[in-house]
Design a protein around this motif. Sequence first.
Motif, PDB file in Angstrom:
ATOM      1  N   TYR A 162      -6.082   4.985  -8.875  1.00 42.51           N
ATOM      2  CA  TYR A 162      -6.622   6.322  -8.581  1.00 42.51           C
ATOM      3  C   TYR A 162      -5.549   7.316  -8.145  1.00 42.51           C
ATOM      4  O   TYR A 162      -5.786   8.520  -8.140  1.00 42.51           O
ATOM      5  CB  TYR A 162      -7.794   6.303  -7.605  1.00 42.51           C
ATOM      6  CG  TYR A 162      -7.604   5.756  -6.207  1.00 42.51           C
ATOM      7  CD1 TYR A 162      -6.366   5.631  -5.615  1.00 42.51           C
ATOM      8  CD2 TYR A 162      -8.730   5.380  -5.463  1.00 42.51           C
ATOM      9  CE1 TYR A 162      -6.232   5.139  -4.333  1.00 42.51           C
ATOM     10  CE2 TYR A 162      -8.617   4.896  -4.178  1.00 42.51           C
ATOM     11  CZ  TYR A 162      -7.358   4.773  -3.619  1.00 42.51           C
ATOM     12  OH  TYR A 162      -7.237   4.284  -2.353  1.00 42.51           O
ATOM     13  N   PRO A 191     -16.391   4.466  -2.337  1.00 42.50           N
ATOM     14  CA  PRO A 191     -16.508   5.653  -3.189  1.00 42.50           C
ATOM     15  C   PRO A 191     -15.224   6.487  -3.140  1.00 42.50           C
ATOM     16  O   PRO A 191     -14.363   6.259  -2.287  1.00 42.50           O
ATOM     17  CB  PRO A 191     -17.666   6.420  -2.548  1.00 42.50           C
ATOM     18  CG  PRO A 191     -17.644   6.014  -1.115  1.00 42.50           C
ATOM     19  CD  PRO A 191     -17.142   4.591  -1.082  1.00 42.50           C
ATOM     20  N   ASN A 200       0.808  -1.221   0.000  1.00 44.19           N
ATOM     21  CA  ASN A 200       0.000   0.000   0.000  1.00 44.19           C
ATOM     22  C   ASN A 200       0.841   1.271   0.000  1.00 44.19           C
ATOM     23  O   ASN A 200       0.311   2.368  -0.127  1.00 44.19           O
ATOM     24  CB  ASN A 200      -0.999  -0.017   1.164  1.00 44.19           C
ATOM     25  CG  ASN A 200      -2.109  -1.032   0.893  1.00 44.19           C
ATOM     26  OD1 ASN A 200      -2.265  -1.493  -0.231  1.00 44.19           O
ATOM     27  ND2 ASN A 200      -2.860  -1.388   1.930  1.00 44.19           N
ATOM     28  N   LEU A 220      -8.328 -10.101  -1.654  1.00 49.01           N
ATOM     29  CA  LEU A 220      -6.917 -10.307  -1.277  1.00 49.01           C
ATOM     30  C   LEU A 220      -6.747 -10.857   0.147  1.00 49.01           C
ATOM     31  O   LEU A 220      -6.170 -11.921   0.360  1.00 49.01           O
ATOM     32  CB  LEU A 220      -6.160  -8.978  -1.445  1.00 49.01           C
ATOM     33  CG  LEU A 220      -4.811  -8.803  -0.774  1.00 49.01           C
ATOM     34  CD1 LEU A 220      -3.821  -9.859  -1.211  1.00 49.01           C
ATOM     35  CD2 LEU A 220      -4.259  -7.414  -1.077  1.00 49.01           C
ATOM     36  N   PHE A 261     -13.842  11.693   6.686  1.00 51.40           N
ATOM     37  CA  PHE A 261     -13.316  10.434   7.215  1.00 51.40           C
ATOM     38  C   PHE A 261     -11.822  10.412   6.873  1.00 51.40           C
ATOM     39  O   PHE A 261     -11.443  10.837   5.775  1.00 51.40           O
ATOM     40  CB  PHE A 261     -14.041   9.253   6.548  1.00 51.40           C
ATOM     41  CG  PHE A 261     -13.580   7.914   7.045  1.00 51.40           C
ATOM     42  CD1 PHE A 261     -14.158   7.340   8.167  1.00 51.40           C
ATOM     43  CD2 PHE A 261     -12.548   7.235   6.401  1.00 51.40           C
ATOM     44  CE1 PHE A 261     -13.717   6.104   8.640  1.00 51.40           C
ATOM     45  CE2 PHE A 261     -12.107   6.000   6.872  1.00 51.40           C
ATOM     46  CZ  PHE A 261     -12.696   5.436   7.995  1.00 51.40           C
ATOM     47  N   PRO A 262     -10.965   9.935   7.789  1.00 53.38           N
ATOM     48  CA  PRO A 262      -9.518   9.959   7.484  1.00 53.38           C
ATOM     49  C   PRO A 262      -9.136   8.879   6.469  1.00 53.38           C
ATOM     50  O   PRO A 262      -8.508   7.870   6.817  1.00 53.38           O
ATOM     51  CB  PRO A 262      -8.869   9.721   8.854  1.00 53.38           C
ATOM     52  CG  PRO A 262      -9.912   9.040   9.677  1.00 53.38           C
ATOM     53  CD  PRO A 262     -11.256   9.461   9.151  1.00 53.38           C
ATOM     54  N   SER A 263      -9.532   9.092   5.240  1.00 51.65           N
ATOM     55  CA  SER A 263      -9.288   8.122   4.165  1.00 51.65           C
ATOM     56  C   SER A 263      -7.823   8.115   3.746  1.00 51.65           C
ATOM     57  O   SER A 263      -7.236   9.170   3.480  1.00 51.65           O
ATOM     58  CB  SER A 263     -10.179   8.486   2.975  1.00 51.65           C
ATOM     59  OG  SER A 263      -9.592   8.091   1.760  1.00 51.65           O
TER      60      SER A 263
HETATM   61  N1  EPU Z   1     -14.228   6.315   1.771  1.00 49.98           N
HETATM   62  C1  EPU Z   1     -15.253   7.151   1.388  1.00 49.98           C
HETATM   63  N2  EPU Z   1     -14.976   8.116   0.464  1.00 49.98           N
HETATM   64  C2  EPU Z   1     -13.757   8.283  -0.076  1.00 49.98           C
HETATM   65  C3  EPU Z   1     -12.707   7.438   0.330  1.00 49.98           C
HETATM   66  C4  EPU Z   1     -12.979   6.450   1.263  1.00 49.98           C
HETATM   67  O1  EPU Z   1     -16.374   7.020   1.840  1.00 49.98           O
HETATM   68  O2  EPU Z   1     -13.579   9.177  -0.911  1.00 49.98           O
HETATM   69  C5  EPU Z   1     -14.500   5.249   2.745  1.00 49.98           C
HETATM   70  C6  EPU Z   1     -14.319   3.878   2.081  1.00 49.98           C
HETATM   71  O3  EPU Z   1     -15.490   3.487   1.404  1.00 49.98           O
HETATM   72  C7  EPU Z   1     -14.009   3.007   3.258  1.00 49.98           C
HETATM   73  C8  EPU Z   1     -13.224   3.937   4.183  1.00 49.98           C
HETATM   74  O4  EPU Z   1     -13.525   5.265   3.752  1.00 49.98           O
HETATM   75  O5  EPU Z   1     -15.196   2.620   3.890  1.00 49.98           O
HETATM   76  C9  EPU Z   1     -11.726   3.724   4.155  1.00 49.98           C
HETATM   77  O6  EPU Z   1     -11.210   3.958   2.875  1.00 49.98           O
HETATM   78  P1  EPU Z   1      -9.739   4.469   2.607  1.00 49.98           P
HETATM   79  O7  EPU Z   1      -9.814   5.520   1.566  1.00 49.98           O
HETATM   80  O8  EPU Z   1      -9.031   4.757   3.873  1.00 49.98           O
HETATM   81  O9  EPU Z   1      -9.097   3.172   1.968  1.00 49.98           O
HETATM   82  P2  EPU Z   1      -8.439   3.011   0.578  1.00 49.98           P
HETATM   83  O10 EPU Z   1      -7.483   4.122   0.325  1.00 49.98           O
HETATM   84  O11 EPU Z   1      -9.452   2.701  -0.464  1.00 49.98           O
HETATM   85  C10 EPU Z   1      -6.379   1.726   1.534  1.00 49.98           C
HETATM   86  C11 EPU Z   1      -5.755   0.404   1.235  1.00 49.98           C
HETATM   87  C12 EPU Z   1      -6.654  -0.702   1.741  1.00 49.98           C
HETATM   88  C13 EPU Z   1      -6.901  -0.520   3.229  1.00 49.98           C
HETATM   89  C14 EPU Z   1      -7.438   0.878   3.518  1.00 49.98           C
HETATM   90  C15 EPU Z   1      -7.592   1.158   4.993  1.00 49.98           C
HETATM   91  C16 EPU Z   1      -4.553   0.884  -0.786  1.00 49.98           C
HETATM   92  C17 EPU Z   1      -4.434   0.703  -2.243  1.00 49.98           C
HETATM   93  N3  EPU Z   1      -5.574   0.294  -0.198  1.00 49.98           N
HETATM   94  O12 EPU Z   1      -7.614   1.715   0.815  1.00 49.98           O
HETATM   95  O13 EPU Z   1      -5.962  -1.907   1.529  1.00 49.98           O
HETATM   96  O14 EPU Z   1      -7.848  -1.464   3.661  1.00 49.98           O
HETATM   97  O15 EPU Z   1      -6.569   1.858   2.937  1.00 49.98           O
HETATM   98  O16 EPU Z   1      -6.395   1.012   5.646  1.00 49.98           O
HETATM   99  O17 EPU Z   1      -3.721   1.514  -0.157  1.00 49.98           O
HETATM  100  C18 EPU Z   1      -5.719  -4.196   1.206  1.00 49.98           C
HETATM  101  O18 EPU Z   1      -4.494  -4.016   1.208  1.00 49.98           O
HETATM  102  O19 EPU Z   1      -6.235  -5.346   1.234  1.00 49.98           O
HETATM  103  C19 EPU Z   1      -6.616  -3.054   1.179  1.00 49.98           C
HETATM  104  C20 EPU Z   1      -7.893  -3.155   0.915  1.00 49.98           C
END
Ligand code: EPU
Length: 417
Positions: free
Chosen positions: A95, A122, A23, A371, A160-162
């Motif tokens: 993205y 999203p 990641n 995964l 949300f701390p995305s």
């Molecule tokens: N969310 C929103 N809006 C957004 C972005 C996120 O509602 O614009 C919500 C998501 O739907 C989710 C939550 O926020 O419910 C967390 O999403 P986040 O953006 O933090 O996750 P991500 O960037 O999509 C990365 C990792 C994931 C890991 C999460 C949380 C990458 C490519 N993916 O995903 O990794 O679970 O952070 O730590 O970095 C994995 O490795 O198996 C994996 C899924």
Amino acid sequence: MPKIKIDGGHELSGTITISGAKNSVVALIPAAILCDETVTISNVPNITDVDDLENILVHLNAKITRSPGKVEINSSDIINKEITETLSKKLRASYYFMGALLGKFNKVDMYFPGGCSIGARPINLHLKGFELLGAKITEEENHFIIEAEKLRGNNIYLDFPSVGATINIMLAAVKARGKTVIDNAAQEPEIVNIATFLNNMGAKIRGAGTSTITIIGVKYLHSCFHEVIPDRIEAGTYLVIASLLGQELKIDNMIPSHLEALIAKLTEAGVEMDIGLDNIVIHEPKDYHGIDIKTLVYPGFATDLQQIMAPFLTQCKGRSTIEETIYENRFQNLPELDKMGANTQIRKDNRKATIRGKTPLKGTEVTATDLRGGASLLVAALIAEGVTTIDNISYILRGYDQIVEKLTAVGAKIEII
Ligand code: EPU
């Protein structure tokens, strides 16, 4: 289609060396295109997500040279054209080209990303950030054109701390005019790794790893050398395996402080381990008892590790629970574990599961649904009696570097058939 075949129940001993973080590297590679000189990234894991990002770079006319554990990227001749739907959909991390191309050219043309279907996922927070930096977004049937006349720094509060939104906004803001402040930013170690990379190229990012990140835009980013941090989820996966099967099994080249929540929960269940500076040793499995797990953003218990914990909990005496607060659909591994003899129930809203143990697991045919769900089945297969075959293993191979080789080297009977 290839499958993984595992003959379970064998003790594991020796050393497993952890690779670079998936990641992190999946953001570092897109981030590299912000620079017009050659950047070198080391400790790169050999996973299919990196292959898919390489294909996007080649499509954009960037030069990428891969050697074992290393990539060199030169983006001076990059052509900012549409990233096709096929390429965008290959992985979630496509993205990050949104932020990177927007930051470099003030325009990006691509499709909604792919990735494991573990929830709605999203990208509204990414888009909100781009808009606040001055971009206009045109969206039609999953196709996005995001463009700005000029990007200007702004104050951006994330609802949300995305992880993805925090990194993407950093990428877009790094060359924007003026100051950007991201509040309620994600604090995962991968964020720090990306910020360090950008700073090594001359960016001015402060506060990465806290909930407020400040970025002062710079005009030019120069060449640098950067190392990917160890993969905490890979390390956590092997730590769980070691808790179940380890005889003097050492998990090496890891950062224990990145796994505090997992270590605390394993310890609560009865696992005994020796924690070194960059390694953890498990001497032998003990008798374990049920625990409750709730996933949270970092430094809470990582959602990516809850599925890995499920087979461990089948071996704990009594009742355990897992509460998933990040994703809506991350228990798809449990019905597959039940086929192997686990006793799991998922609450109707799909947010909480109960696992009752201790139940012996038996080898059978199972299918990876994502995964970490795939990795969960692999852990179960290692402890099960008899032979398990896991289908859909492309999910597993996109995130675990040399998993078959690493496990074989410590005594597992595992092969790709
Ligand atoms: N969310 C929103 N809006 C957004 C972005 C996120 O509602 O614009 C919500 C998501 O739907 C989710 C939550 O926020 O419910 C967390 O999403 P986040 O953006 O933090 O996750 P991500 O960037 O999509 C990365 C990792 C994931 C890991 C999460 C949380 C990458 C490519 N993916 O995903 O990794 O679970 O952070 O730590 O970095 C994995 O490795 O198996 C994996 C899924």
